[in-house]
Design an enzyme around this catalytic site. Structure first.
Site, PDB file in Angstrom:
ATOM      1  N   ARG A 105      29.016  -0.875  28.715  1.00  0.00           N
ATOM      2  CA  ARG A 105      28.182  -1.964  28.219  1.00  0.00           C
ATOM      3  C   ARG A 105      29.082  -2.907  27.413  1.00  0.00           C
ATOM      4  O   ARG A 105      29.818  -2.468  26.532  1.00  0.00           O
ATOM      5  CB  ARG A 105      27.095  -1.418  27.309  1.00  0.00           C
ATOM      6  CG  ARG A 105      26.303  -2.533  26.688  1.00  0.00           C
ATOM      7  CD  ARG A 105      25.452  -2.054  25.561  1.00  0.00           C
ATOM      8  NE  ARG A 105      24.736  -3.180  24.999  1.00  0.00           N
ATOM      9  CZ  ARG A 105      24.413  -3.277  23.719  1.00  0.00           C
ATOM     10  NH1 ARG A 105      24.727  -2.318  22.879  1.00  0.00           N
ATOM     11  NH2 ARG A 105      23.763  -4.320  23.283  1.00  0.00           N
TER      12      ARG A 105
ATOM     13  N   HIS B  16      20.369  -8.421  25.174  1.00  0.00           N
ATOM     14  CA  HIS B  16      19.459  -7.398  25.741  1.00  0.00           C
ATOM     15  C   HIS B  16      19.212  -7.630  27.235  1.00  0.00           C
ATOM     16  O   HIS B  16      18.200  -7.170  27.767  1.00  0.00           O
ATOM     17  CB  HIS B  16      18.058  -7.433  25.076  1.00  0.00           C
ATOM     18  CG  HIS B  16      18.025  -6.950  23.667  1.00  0.00           C
ATOM     19  ND1 HIS B  16      17.165  -7.495  22.732  1.00  0.00           N
ATOM     20  CD2 HIS B  16      18.698  -5.963  23.028  1.00  0.00           C
ATOM     21  CE1 HIS B  16      17.337  -6.870  21.578  1.00  0.00           C
ATOM     22  NE2 HIS B  16      18.254  -5.942  21.726  1.00  0.00           N
TER      23      HIS B  16
ATOM     24  N   GLU C   4      18.529   1.247  29.835  1.00  0.00           N
ATOM     25  CA  GLU C   4      19.695   0.381  30.042  1.00  0.00           C
ATOM     26  C   GLU C   4      20.866   1.154  30.652  1.00  0.00           C
ATOM     27  O   GLU C   4      21.562   0.642  31.531  1.00  0.00           O
ATOM     28  CB  GLU C   4      20.107  -0.237  28.702  1.00  0.00           C
ATOM     29  CG  GLU C   4      19.108  -1.277  28.223  1.00  0.00           C
ATOM     30  CD  GLU C   4      19.146  -1.482  26.726  1.00  0.00           C
ATOM     31  OE1 GLU C   4      18.546  -0.653  26.001  1.00  0.00           O
ATOM     32  OE2 GLU C   4      19.770  -2.455  26.274  1.00  0.00           O
TER      33      GLU C   4
ATOM     34  N   ARG D  52      16.956  -8.408  10.700  1.00  0.00           N
ATOM     35  CA  ARG D  52      17.324  -9.811  10.955  1.00  0.00           C
ATOM     36  C   ARG D  52      16.106 -10.717  10.767  1.00  0.00           C
ATOM     37  O   ARG D  52      14.998 -10.355  11.152  1.00  0.00           O
ATOM     38  CB  ARG D  52      17.843  -9.991  12.384  1.00  0.00           C
ATOM     39  CG  ARG D  52      19.124  -9.256  12.682  1.00  0.00           C
ATOM     40  CD  ARG D  52      19.647  -9.659  14.051  1.00  0.00           C
ATOM     41  NE  ARG D  52      20.761  -8.831  14.469  1.00  0.00           N
ATOM     42  CZ  ARG D  52      20.761  -8.080  15.567  1.00  0.00           C
ATOM     43  NH1 ARG D  52      19.699  -8.056  16.368  1.00  0.00           N
ATOM     44  NH2 ARG D  52      21.813  -7.354  15.878  1.00  0.00           N
TER      45      ARG D  52
ATOM     46  N   ARG E 299       7.955   2.745  11.968  1.00  0.00           N
ATOM     47  CA  ARG E 299       7.104   3.934  11.704  1.00  0.00           C
ATOM     48  C   ARG E 299       6.798   4.065  10.222  1.00  0.00           C
ATOM     49  O   ARG E 299       5.645   4.269   9.840  1.00  0.00           O
ATOM     50  CB  ARG E 299       7.807   5.201  12.195  1.00  0.00           C
ATOM     51  CG  ARG E 299       7.468   5.548  13.617  1.00  0.00           C
ATOM     52  CD  ARG E 299       8.334   6.646  14.107  1.00  0.00           C
ATOM     53  NE  ARG E 299       9.734   6.221  14.013  1.00  0.00           N
ATOM     54  CZ  ARG E 299      10.742   6.757  14.680  1.00  0.00           C
ATOM     55  NH1 ARG E 299      10.519   7.768  15.470  1.00  0.00           N
ATOM     56  NH2 ARG E 299      11.962   6.302  14.564  1.00  0.00           N
TER      57      ARG E 299
ATOM     58  N   GLY F 211      16.668  -4.276  17.228  1.00  0.00           N
ATOM     59  CA  GLY F 211      16.827  -5.685  17.585  1.00  0.00           C
ATOM     60  C   GLY F 211      15.668  -6.040  18.507  1.00  0.00           C
ATOM     61  O   GLY F 211      15.160  -5.169  19.210  1.00  0.00           O
TER      62      GLY F 211
ATOM     63  N   ASN G 220      28.953   3.165  25.927  1.00  0.00           N
ATOM     64  CA  ASN G 220      28.497   2.034  25.130  1.00  0.00           C
ATOM     65  C   ASN G 220      29.165   2.116  23.766  1.00  0.00           C
ATOM     66  O   ASN G 220      28.799   2.955  22.940  1.00  0.00           O
ATOM     67  CB  ASN G 220      26.961   2.128  25.018  1.00  0.00           C
ATOM     68  CG  ASN G 220      26.368   1.013  24.173  1.00  0.00           C
ATOM     69  OD1 ASN G 220      27.097   0.211  23.568  1.00  0.00           O
ATOM     70  ND2 ASN G 220      25.054   0.968  24.112  1.00  0.00           N
TER      71      ASN G 220
HETATM   72  P1  ADP Z   1      17.329   0.420  19.081  1.00  0.00           P
HETATM   73  O1  ADP Z   1      17.083  -1.051  19.191  1.00  0.00           O
HETATM   74  O2  ADP Z   1      18.248   0.788  17.971  1.00  0.00           O
HETATM   75  O3  ADP Z   1      17.623   1.101  20.399  1.00  0.00           O
HETATM   76  P2  ADP Z   1      14.682   1.582  19.343  1.00  0.00           P
HETATM   77  O4  ADP Z   1      14.393   0.886  20.609  1.00  0.00           O
HETATM   78  O5  ADP Z   1      14.779   3.073  19.346  1.00  0.00           O
HETATM   79  O6  ADP Z   1      15.936   1.017  18.577  1.00  0.00           O
HETATM   80  O7  ADP Z   1      13.518   1.179  18.307  1.00  0.00           O
HETATM   81  C1  ADP Z   1      13.501   1.596  16.986  1.00  0.00           C
HETATM   82  C2  ADP Z   1      12.212   1.120  16.324  1.00  0.00           C
HETATM   83  O8  ADP Z   1      11.092   1.677  17.036  1.00  0.00           O
HETATM   84  C3  ADP Z   1      12.093   1.570  14.879  1.00  0.00           C
HETATM   85  O9  ADP Z   1      11.603   0.505  14.084  1.00  0.00           O
HETATM   86  C4  ADP Z   1      11.046   2.670  14.971  1.00  0.00           C
HETATM   87  O10 ADP Z   1      10.317   2.814  13.780  1.00  0.00           O
HETATM   88  C5  ADP Z   1      10.159   2.129  16.079  1.00  0.00           C
HETATM   89  N1  ADP Z   1       9.248   3.174  16.586  1.00  0.00           N
HETATM   90  C6  ADP Z   1       9.526   4.291  17.274  1.00  0.00           C
HETATM   91  N2  ADP Z   1       8.399   5.024  17.485  1.00  0.00           N
HETATM   92  C7  ADP Z   1       7.371   4.338  16.921  1.00  0.00           C
HETATM   93  C8  ADP Z   1       5.964   4.538  16.792  1.00  0.00           C
HETATM   94  N3  ADP Z   1       5.374   5.619  17.280  1.00  0.00           N
HETATM   95  N4  ADP Z   1       5.240   3.590  16.153  1.00  0.00           N
HETATM   96  C9  ADP Z   1       5.836   2.494  15.639  1.00  0.00           C
HETATM   97  N5  ADP Z   1       7.145   2.251  15.729  1.00  0.00           N
HETATM   98  C10 ADP Z   1       7.909   3.138  16.353  1.00  0.00           C
END
Ligand code: ADP
Length: 377
Positions: A90, A179, A363, A240, A284, A211, A7
């Site tokens: 990807r 996605h 994915e 975004r 988080r 995203g 990817n």
């Molecule tokens: P990407 O789209 O880059 O693959 P992810 O699917 O890993 O990203 O998602 C990242 C988001 O998920 C971040 O905003 C992160 O803070 C949130 N996240 C991960 N764990 C938690 C949690 N326990 N509670 C709230 N948000 C979380």
């Protein structure tokens, strides 16, 4: 059969090697900050991580490094390059042309380059990455798996904008959605959990990560999705803005004396959770701050969840019902508040029949499976 999934992002290469017979991920890793002086590689085997800082100038060097690690005595998973049997890539944009995954040849590669016009940030790195991979692994068959492909089943009424029709015929301006691999993966997984054939289900899949997008999946096919011509449309995301009044673009340009590019940057990189909270794009962090009483962090979370709720409502209407809502992505899978709030605030719409499921998206795994299927044929 061992399948390598690659990817290529704007300055990174993520990779994962799968053994299809055991359905296992053997090793994985990421080359980050390609082209920058502080580029590095992080490689995982079982629960051990190898990290190395080194200058990696381009995708060719990055993928050569990946190839070395995959065949490394200590860190690798195979003896020689010949033990890698196929490669799945990807690719973000496949226009209206690619409705499913395809074997890559020179013609397909040229078309991926062609669609850079529609995805200027995403398709060029995929093109460069695939070109480099074809040189480094000249004997191995390679497959392209497109983010847009799953949404090619959307009907015209869902994918057309209310703009002059000739903009569609002249410039391919329409909604594409992204996605797709994640929405496809979690809808199939949801059918398994629900123990019903996908062909008989109406699902609303919510991919909530950095995203974010929501898709209405009717009988296994995408019939609407929240991202549009670009990934900027729809939900509020990490940085975004999602849906806004289009008249705001000109208005903001005038008031803030910004160029088209600058306003685009603002909407893609400085808005969303980050823009509203003025502190972080990471859910988080915002949850922590909101607990401590930070009002803007709480507002960012409230807007985020409200939009998700609104889209779910719209897609229940689009499909005249739904069997389940599926949450996935970092936020969808881990943030308990979102599931609780949606369950409570959608209780009338959901009744006691509609389920809310949390499913971990994979994915890369789906890319490996598509590659396996195409190679077998
Ligand atoms: P990407 O789209 O880059 O693959 P992810 O699917 O890993 O990203 O998602 C990242 C988001 O998920 C971040 O905003 C992160 O803070 C949130 N996240 C991960 N764990 C938690 C949690 N326990 N509670 C709230 N948000 C979380």
């Amino acid at each position: 059969m061992n399948i390598l999934v690659i990817n290529c992002g704007s300055s990174s290469v993520k990779y994962q090697l799968f053994c299809m017979e055991t359905d296992q991920s053997l090793v994985s890793g990421i080359v980050e900050k390609i082209g920058a002086p502080d580029s590095y590689i992080s490689h995982k085997k079982a629960d051990k991580t190898y990290k190395s800082k080194q200058v990696i100038d381009n995708y060719f060097s990055a993928i050569e490094k990946v190839s070395e690690l995959l065949t490394d005595e200590t860190w690798g998973a195979v003896k020689t390059k010949d033990d890698i049997h196929a490669i799945g890539h990807r690719v973000v944009h496949g226009g209206e042309e690619f409705k499913s995954s395809v074997l890559i040849d020179k013609k397909v590669l040229d078309r991926i380059k062609y669609y850079s016009a529609l995805a200027p940030l995403h398709n060029p790195p995929a093109y460069n990455g695939i070109s480099a991979t074809r040189k480094i692994f000249p004997k191995i068959k390679q497959v392209a798996v497109f983010d847009t492909a799953f949404h090619q089943t959307m009907p015209e009424e869902a994918f057309m904008y209310g703009l002059p029709y000739k903009l569609y015929t002249k410039y391919c301006i329409r909604r594409y959605g992204f996605h797709g691999t994640s929405h496809r993966y979690v809808s199939a997984a949801a059918a398994k959990v629900l123990k019903k054939p996908l062909k008989k289900l109406k699902l609303i899949t919510c991919h909530l990560g950095n995203g974010c997008s929501i898709t209405a999946v009717k009988h296994g096919a995408s019939v609407d999705t929240s991202m549009g011509f670009t990934p900027l449309e729809g939900l509020l995301m990490g940085t975004r803005c999602g849906d806004i009044d289009p008249a705001l673009i000109g208005y903001i340009m005038e008031k803030e004396k910004l160029s088209v590019q600058e306003v685009g940057q603002m909407m893609n990189r400085k808005s969303g959770l980050l823009g509203i909270s003025e502190s972080s794009n990471d859910m988080r962090d915002l949850s922590e701050q909101a607990k401590k009483g930070d009002k803007q962090a709480k507002l960012a979370i409230d807007i985020f969840i409200y939009r998700v709720k609104k889209y779910i409502g719209a897609y229940i209407a689009a499909m005249n019902g739904a069997d389940a809502i599926v949450l996935t992505g970092g936020i969808g899978e881990n943030m308990s508040q979102i599931k609780q709030t949606l369950t409570k605030e959608l209780s009338n719409l959901m009744g006691n029949k509609m389920k809310m499921l949390t499913i971990h998206t994979e994915e890369e795994h789906l890319i490996a499976m598509d590659t396996f299927e195409l190679i077998k044929r």
